[in-house]
Scaffold this active site. Structure first.
Site, PDB file in Angstrom:
ATOM      1  N   GLU A 115       0.734  -1.084   0.060  1.00 15.20           N
ATOM      2  CA  GLU A 115      -0.151   0.021  -0.101  1.00 15.20           C
ATOM      3  C   GLU A 115       0.699   1.384  -0.045  1.00 15.20           C
ATOM      4  O   GLU A 115       2.021   1.256   0.509  1.00 15.20           O
ATOM      5  CB  GLU A 115      -0.863  -0.073   1.279  1.00 15.20           C
ATOM      6  CG  GLU A 115      -1.825  -1.292   1.502  1.00 15.20           C
ATOM      7  CD  GLU A 115      -2.657  -1.077   2.787  1.00 15.20           C
ATOM      8  OE1 GLU A 115      -2.423   0.025   3.554  1.00 15.20           O
ATOM      9  OE2 GLU A 115      -3.277  -2.138   3.227  1.00 15.20           O
ATOM     10  N   LYS A 117       2.405   4.530   1.303  1.00 18.84           N
ATOM     11  CA  LYS A 117       2.283   4.991   2.919  1.00 18.84           C
ATOM     12  C   LYS A 117       1.974   6.570   2.755  1.00 18.84           C
ATOM     13  O   LYS A 117       2.944   7.397   2.500  1.00 18.84           O
ATOM     14  CB  LYS A 117       3.756   4.809   3.362  1.00 18.84           C
ATOM     15  CG  LYS A 117       3.818   4.914   4.796  1.00 18.84           C
ATOM     16  CD  LYS A 117       5.324   4.506   5.485  1.00 18.84           C
ATOM     17  CE  LYS A 117       5.330   4.879   6.829  1.00 18.84           C
ATOM     18  NZ  LYS A 117       5.272   6.235   7.225  1.00 18.84           N
ATOM     19  N   ASP A 119       1.682  10.255   3.755  1.00 15.91           N
ATOM     20  CA  ASP A 119       2.389  11.045   4.595  1.00 15.91           C
ATOM     21  C   ASP A 119       1.296  11.910   5.307  1.00 15.91           C
ATOM     22  O   ASP A 119       1.509  13.004   4.918  1.00 15.91           O
ATOM     23  CB  ASP A 119       3.539  11.984   3.655  1.00 15.91           C
ATOM     24  CG  ASP A 119       4.387  12.591   4.814  1.00 15.91           C
ATOM     25  OD1 ASP A 119       4.616  12.079   6.154  1.00 15.91           O
ATOM     26  OD2 ASP A 119       5.274  13.289   4.428  1.00 15.91           O
ATOM     27  N   TYR A 231      -7.454   2.468   6.042  1.00 16.99           N
ATOM     28  CA  TYR A 231      -6.709   1.182   5.435  1.00 16.99           C
ATOM     29  C   TYR A 231      -6.768   0.141   6.563  1.00 16.99           C
ATOM     30  O   TYR A 231      -5.973  -0.853   6.221  1.00 16.99           O
ATOM     31  CB  TYR A 231      -5.290   1.593   5.118  1.00 16.99           C
ATOM     32  CG  TYR A 231      -4.466   2.576   6.242  1.00 16.99           C
ATOM     33  CD1 TYR A 231      -4.392   3.879   5.953  1.00 16.99           C
ATOM     34  CD2 TYR A 231      -3.822   1.810   7.117  1.00 16.99           C
ATOM     35  CE1 TYR A 231      -3.919   4.731   7.088  1.00 16.99           C
ATOM     36  CE2 TYR A 231      -3.214   2.616   8.311  1.00 16.99           C
ATOM     37  CZ  TYR A 231      -3.253   3.747   8.133  1.00 16.99           C
ATOM     38  OH  TYR A 231      -2.253   4.739   9.267  1.00 16.99           O
ATOM     39  N   LYS A 319      10.795   2.548   3.217  1.00 16.74           N
ATOM     40  CA  LYS A 319      10.783   4.206   3.235  1.00 16.74           C
ATOM     41  C   LYS A 319      11.617   4.640   1.925  1.00 16.74           C
ATOM     42  O   LYS A 319      12.311   3.722   1.678  1.00 16.74           O
ATOM     43  CB  LYS A 319      11.357   4.525   4.537  1.00 16.74           C
ATOM     44  CG  LYS A 319      10.862   4.398   5.694  1.00 16.74           C
ATOM     45  CD  LYS A 319      10.060   5.468   5.894  1.00 16.74           C
ATOM     46  CE  LYS A 319      10.318   6.611   6.612  1.00 16.74           C
ATOM     47  NZ  LYS A 319       9.437   7.330   7.199  1.00 16.74           N
ATOM     48  N   CYS A 413      11.869  48.834  -0.443  1.00 18.48           N
ATOM     49  CA  CYS A 413      11.239  47.843  -1.502  1.00 18.48           C
ATOM     50  C   CYS A 413      12.499  47.736  -2.564  1.00 18.48           C
ATOM     51  O   CYS A 413      13.347  48.655  -2.732  1.00 18.48           O
ATOM     52  CB  CYS A 413      10.207  48.497  -2.331  1.00 18.48           C
ATOM     53  SG  CYS A 413       9.957  47.750  -3.989  1.00 18.48           S
ATOM     54  N   CYS A 416      11.856  49.752  -5.804  1.00 20.62           N
ATOM     55  CA  CYS A 416      11.706  51.253  -6.098  1.00 20.62           C
ATOM     56  C   CYS A 416      12.416  51.920  -5.005  1.00 20.62           C
ATOM     57  O   CYS A 416      12.375  53.182  -4.938  1.00 20.62           O
ATOM     58  CB  CYS A 416      10.207  51.558  -6.185  1.00 20.62           C
ATOM     59  SG  CYS A 416       9.276  51.299  -4.454  1.00 20.62           S
ATOM     60  N   CYS A 431       5.003  46.837   0.049  1.00 20.89           N
ATOM     61  CA  CYS A 431       5.593  48.143  -0.844  1.00 20.89           C
ATOM     62  C   CYS A 431       4.144  48.822  -1.122  1.00 20.89           C
ATOM     63  O   CYS A 431       3.413  48.247  -2.010  1.00 20.89           O
ATOM     64  CB  CYS A 431       6.533  47.948  -2.137  1.00 20.89           C
ATOM     65  SG  CYS A 431       6.664  49.243  -3.257  1.00 20.89           S
ATOM     66  N   CYS A 436       5.325  51.783  -7.796  1.00 22.34           N
ATOM     67  CA  CYS A 436       6.748  50.994  -7.861  1.00 22.34           C
ATOM     68  C   CYS A 436       6.812  50.086  -9.110  1.00 22.34           C
ATOM     69  O   CYS A 436       5.980  49.373  -9.348  1.00 22.34           O
ATOM     70  CB  CYS A 436       6.405  49.968  -6.695  1.00 22.34           C
ATOM     71  SG  CYS A 436       7.639  48.599  -6.802  1.00 22.34           S
TER      72      CYS A 436
HETATM   73  S1  IVH Z   1      -0.376   0.495   8.757  1.00 22.07           S
HETATM   74  C1  IVH Z   1      -0.537  -1.960  12.261  1.00 22.07           C
HETATM   75  N1  IVH Z   1      -0.769   1.482   6.526  1.00 22.07           N
HETATM   76  O1  IVH Z   1       2.590   5.268   8.655  1.00 22.07           O
HETATM   77  C2  IVH Z   1      -0.788  -0.977  11.460  1.00 22.07           C
HETATM   78  N2  IVH Z   1       0.085   2.891   8.148  1.00 22.07           N
HETATM   79  O2  IVH Z   1       5.189   4.819   9.934  1.00 22.07           O
HETATM   80  C3  IVH Z   1       0.328   0.043  11.247  1.00 22.07           C
HETATM   81  N3  IVH Z   1       0.737   5.145   7.383  1.00 22.07           N
HETATM   82  O3  IVH Z   1       1.635   5.397  11.936  1.00 22.07           O
HETATM   83  C4  IVH Z   1       0.013   1.021  10.235  1.00 22.07           C
HETATM   84  N4  IVH Z   1      -0.159   4.879   5.353  1.00 22.07           N
HETATM   85  O4  IVH Z   1       0.410   6.828  10.399  1.00 22.07           O
HETATM   86  C5  IVH Z   1      -0.132   1.709   7.768  1.00 22.07           C
HETATM   87  N5  IVH Z   1      -1.295   2.151   4.428  1.00 22.07           N
HETATM   88  C6  IVH Z   1      -0.857   2.321   5.231  1.00 22.07           C
HETATM   89  C7  IVH Z   1      -0.181   3.674   6.026  1.00 22.07           C
HETATM   90  C8  IVH Z   1       0.110   3.751   7.326  1.00 22.07           C
HETATM   91  C9  IVH Z   1       0.436   5.682   5.984  1.00 22.07           C
HETATM   92  C10 IVH Z   1       1.201   5.792   8.602  1.00 22.07           C
HETATM   93  C11 IVH Z   1       0.703   5.408   9.914  1.00 22.07           C
HETATM   94  C12 IVH Z   1       1.612   5.196  10.731  1.00 22.07           C
HETATM   95  C13 IVH Z   1       3.001   5.368  10.098  1.00 22.07           C
HETATM   96  C14 IVH Z   1       3.875   4.394  10.487  1.00 22.07           C
END
Ligand code: IVH
Length: 674
Positions: A115, A117, A119, A231, A319, A413, A416, A431, A436
């Site tokens: 999935e 991740k 942010d 999720y 990551k 500025c 000018c 300004c 200007c």
């Molecule tokens: S699963 C046991 N799935 O990533 C379940 N986390 O670094 C643990 N996050 O605190 C989390 N997308 O805030 C999961 N598809 C995803 C995610 C996800 C973002 C975040 C979440 C977690 C952090 C961990």
């Protein structure tokens, strides 16, 4: 009897509005216009006003966000809200599998889901008998904060499940985990608006989402473009799906928005490949992701594996290499905007971030430099995300040599040389010199743009020459240009002069709303210009308007009302208006007149990439002004994808679905054809 009837209607309206919310915010397939939706909501509100005792927490009217909390209550999570261990490459992922294989060798035959991740921020949503009863932040994983009222303002969070009457029935208790975030495009628009208003710009989508979730005033949260994707099922009674892939499908069937880009992988090698593919695909996404998450699909096996510290063994984060790098701040440059606002930017030693060379980054405003204690010569951490201008995270204090210089905001500025001013209550420096040159170039550039008076052939290079040669000292001078004034300009020839003068002549026919927008009054964008045009009908009336009249118009707050009054109080501006009037640039809107053909009725548009002259908001307003709808993601129901430069995943999706793809020019042409 009457009472019974209105109670039945109330429940009927709950169902109808719930369905429309779901279609619009979760599926991006609106079924009714905003107007029709508002009418239904108003009908519901009227019944609730007559019978406050019928207002239930799951009523669609309860999303507006009106309460102001003193603080958030603490909430104990039903089970620990876990985090994730990190992997940084394929070897780390394989090592993870070997490690957990020592605990339970069934994992070697397991399949995985990969999935994105997201942010953003974790939130935990509680449902009792299908009703959303509580939403909390992650906190320390055991205790979070109760942000229910704020979360209710997110229209894609179901207040009652099933959302559709034919959806599956939820178990009596259900706890769902998801991530709240802000799309990159929405973030960009938020910052553009802040700049227009002379307010502080937001630093990162994630910080802004975090700050918004912890807002004590939920009516502010309601105005922010927060999104959520669910999720994980944290807990629930009854039979829950045995695998993660089925859990996602189940959440989707219940009516939750879920990531639509989850991959099912039979082996760890496939999972590694999927993670690595995300590194380049991330750029095309509408939101920021900082990695991918690999999860063992079998949730029973995953639970059996247990946890280490705060991390489940059955899942791991892959990551991405950070789109963050460090480089030296060579200097601070200052831009002068059309409203006179001064915006600092970092001039950086060029550095490559994710395949792009970056030599400038936004510094937002002078407070930001002071708050972060950014000094010239500092080593700065910078981050690039999507197409958003790279931003500065902050200085690396430990890397200081002592030779770094504290930066002082300019007192004059840079264009000018006139003294700059700070307006009460605003962070920006301005300004205020109406003549200007830097400001004038921007003012004229805006005045002639396609979205305003649409004067073709007057690009920035021409404008700069006209301003620098003192030929154009204000926007009205455009209408007094003669062939002799133009012919000697760089890049000009007879034909070009003629075309430009024709285009200037034609611009006199532009409607009043365009002219009001073109004047560049602080905070008066296309929408407000349109409102002012409809309300007052001419510049003669608008220029004499009183503060209270403006302040009472919906959508116009005290700052904008004051900015309008101030603009017309400046004698130089009134002279500009006189010159415009004398030149025949004086459109009048017959009050109550039709605003133009509704050519886009029943058409749904999705906008992607950078358009040549429209901003996203402007394009949206243009489409809506013609009766069309704008949706945020492409589906089979999308009529047109309006694509600009650097269009990403939406373009691919539109192509796959056979949605017609148009550019800005075609959009304008379609708008004319009845
Ligand atoms: S699963 C046991 N799935 O990533 C379940 N986390 O670094 C643990 N996050 O605190 C989390 N997308 O805030 C999961 N598809 C995803 C995610 C996800 C973002 C975040 C979440 C977690 C952090 C961990």
């Amino acid at each position: 009897m009457e009472k019974d009837k209105s109670q039945t209607r109330l429940l009927e309206l709950h169902g109808i509005l719930r369905k429309h919310n779901y279609k619009y915010y979760v599926l991006n397939e609106p079924m009714v216009s905003d107007f029709e939706f508002d009418q239904l909501l108003n009908e519901l509100r009227a019944i609730e006003e007559a019978h406050p005792e019928w207002i239930t927490p799951d009523s669609p009217s309860q999303r507006v966000g009106s309460t102001i909390s003193q603080r958030f209550d603490k909430v104990a999570h039903p089970s620990q809200i876990l985090s994730l261990a990190n992997a940084f490459d394929g070897d780390d992922l394989r090592a993870w599998l070997d490690r957990i294989g020592k605990i339970d060798e069934r994992v070697f035959d397991a399949s995985f889901v990969v999935e994105p991740k997201l942010d953003g921020l974790t939130v935990v949503l509680h449902y009792h008998d299908g009703i959303f009863v509580q939403g909390a932040t992650r906190g320390n994983g055991e205790v979070g904060e109760d942000i229910t009222t704020n979360l209710k303002t997110l229209k894609s969070i179901p207040l009652r499940i099933p959302v559709l009457t034919d959806g599956p029935q939820p178990p009596p208790t259900l706890v769902v985990r998801g991530e709240v975030f802000i799309n990159l495009d929405d973030f960009d628009e938020m910052n553009k608006r802040q700049l227009e208003l002379g307010e502080k710009t937001y630093q990162t989508p994630r910080n802004t989402a975090a700050g918004t979730l912890r807002q004590l005033d939920s009516s502010i949260v309601a105005t922010r473009p927060l999104r959520i994707l669910a999720y994980t099922i944290v807990s629930g009674d009854g039979d829950l799906p045995p695998t993660q892939s089925e859990s996602i499908q189940y959440l989707k069937d219940l009516g939750f928005p879920v990531p639509d880009n989850i991959e099912y992988c039979k082996t760890i090698d496939e999972a590694v490949e999927a993670c690595e593919a995300w590194v380049s695909k991330r750029e095309a996404l509408e939101y920021e992701i900082d990695g991918a998450v690999v999860k063992i699909d079998d949730q029973i096996l995953s639970a059996d594996l247990g946890i280490v510290g705060k991390d489940p063994r059955g899942a791991i984060a892959f990551k991405f290499p950070a789109l963050e790098v460090s480089t030296t701040l060579l200097d601070v440059g200052v831009n002068v905007g059309r409203t006179g606002v001064l915006t600092p930017y970092a001039i950086l030693e060029p550095v490559e971030v994710g395949g792009v060379t970056v030599s400038q980054a936004t510094l937002h405003n002078f407070d930001f430099i002071a708050e972060k204690d950014i000094r010239i010569g500092d080593r700065l951490m910078i981050k690039r995300a999507g197409d958003v201008i790279p931003y500065v995270i902050g200085p690396i204090i430990a890397a200081r040599s002592g030779a770094e210089k504290v930066y002082q905001p300019p007192t004059t500025c840079p264009s000018c040389g006139q003294k700059v001013e700070q307006i009460d209550g605003e962070v920006a420096y301005y300004c205020v010199n109406p003549s200007c040159p830097a400001q004038l170039v921007r003012i004229v550039e805006h005045f002639v743009a396609r979205t305003t008076l649409d004067i073709v052939g007057m690009g920035i290079k021409i404008v700069e020459q006209l301003v620098n040669l003192d030929i154009v000292k204000d926007v009205a001078d455009i209408y007094y240009l003669t062939p002799e004034m133009l012919i000697d300009l760089e890049g000009f020839a007879d034909k070009k002069v003629e075309n430009l003068l024709d285009s200037i002549q034609a611009s006199k026919e532009q409607p009043l709303a365009k002219l009001i927008f073109a004047l560049g009054i602080r905070g008066v964008g296309e929408v407000i210009a349109n409102d002012l045009s409809k309300q007052f009908g001419s510049l003669d009336v608008l220029s004499k308007v009183k503060y209270d009249e403006l302040d009472s118009i919906e959508g116009i707050g005290p700052n904008i009302a004051q900015a309008v009054i101030d603009w017309f109080n400046i004698p130089e501006n009134m002279q500009i208006l006189e010159k415009l009037k004398k030149a025949g640039v004086w459109p009048i809107l017959e009050l109550g007149a039709d605003q133009g053909p509704q050519t886009f009725l029943d058409k749904t548009f999705v906008i992607t990439g950078t358009l040549p002259s429209f901003s996203r908001v402007e394009a949206k307003e243009f489409i809506e002004g013609k009766g069309g709808k704008v949706s945020s993601s492409v589906s089979k129901k999308t009529s047109f994808l309006l694509a600009g430069e650097n269009a990403g995943s939406k373009l691919t999706k539109a192509e796959a679905l056979g949605v017609e793809i148009i550019n800005e020019e075609t959009l304008r042409r379609l708008a004319q054809s009845v």
